[in-house]
Enzyme design. Structure first.
Site, short mmCIF file in Angstrom:
data_model
loop_
_atom_site.label_atom_id
_atom_site.label_comp_id
_atom_site.label_asym_id
_atom_site.label_seq_id
_atom_site.Cartn_x
_atom_site.Cartn_y
_atom_site.Cartn_z
CG LEU A 103 -2.02 -0.96 1.38
CD1 LEU A 103 -2.78 -0.73 2.68
CD2 LEU A 103 -2.98 -0.85 0.20
CG ASP A 104 0.34 4.37 -2.71
OD1 ASP A 104 1.13 3.57 -3.23
OD2 ASP A 104 -0.60 4.93 -3.34
#
Ligand code: URA
Length: 233
Positions: A103-104
């Site tokens: 995930l960012d």
């Protein structure tokens, strides 16, 4: 062969220190015999271990469900920034855990951590397409044209072509997106291609496994192997 204290802390929620104390107090048996030496060696695949009279199930691999907070990197290690693995207790960190899928830094929500390389590989393999659901909060509401663009498989600004994805309109500026692949910054780039900016992004589920709503940001729990495999349902 593995040390008993290391085995016990890896297979239960006891810290290494608590495992050592439990062994010294005679709470642990190996193959029916009370063992008070934390350094005693055992073969994890065949030994029968009990703690307070209860069998300790042996898990070759660990699967952890984490509710990732914003600002944390989704990698195993980083010299400067806190990572998802840094959120776990020491006794789990020593198992070489890594996030199965990224995930960012600013994205929140569901992350699976494991030391099972095949599991991660299976989950991320393009052929399997484990669907991932996200709640996106946008700068302006999406509309049917946006949903149609997602459904038709859009082309991103750099020419990359996306597989068809699902976009459901939700309250206000929210939309629930389901992807069947994992391109870099994909949800943000898909909305950008439709003239929307993603202000917040939260992963809700991976395949058949949802994020546990009882987990506050930064909290995690061990999954049983059975639960972990529901990702593939
Ligand atoms: N898509 C994004 O843009 N960011 C994520 O973190 C996950 C999917």
């Amino acid at each position: 062969m593995e040390r008993l204290d290391k085995y016990l802390s890896a297979q239960t929620t006891l810290s290494r220190r608590d495992a050592t104390a439990a062994i010294r107090r005679g709470r642990v048996t190996v193959n029916g015999i009370a063992v008070r030496d934390p350094a005693q060696k055992l073969d994890p695949a065949i030994a029968t271990v009990t703690l307070d009279g209860q069998a300790v199930a042996y898990h070759r691999y660990v699967y952890i469900l984490l509710n990732k907070p914003a600002g944390i990197l989704c990698v195993s290690r980083d010299p400067k920034t806190e990572t998802v693995v840094d959120l776990l207790p020491d006794e789990w960190r020593t198992r070489g855990l890594f996030p199965a899928g990224r995930l960012d830094k600013d994205t929140t929500g569901m992350v699976l951590l494991t030391d099972d390389g095949d599991y991660a590989h299976r989950m991320l393999a393009p052929k399997k397409h484990v669907p991932k659901r996200y709640l996106a909060t946008l700068d302006a509401p999406a509309d049917q044209a946006v949903c149609d663009a997602f459904k038709n498989g859009m082309t991103l600004a750099n020419g990359e072509v996306c597989l068809p994805a699902d976009c459901e309109l939700a309250e206000g500026c929210n939309a629930v997106v389901t992807l069947h692949e994992g391109k870099y910054h994909q949800v943000k780039r898909m909305f950008a291609a439709c003239g929307r900016h993603v202000e917040r992004l939260h992963r809700l589920s991976m395949g058949g496994l949802p994020l546990d709503e009882s987990l506050a940001p930064g909290e995690y729990r061990l999954l049983t192997e059975e639960e972990a495999m529901t990702v593939f349902l």
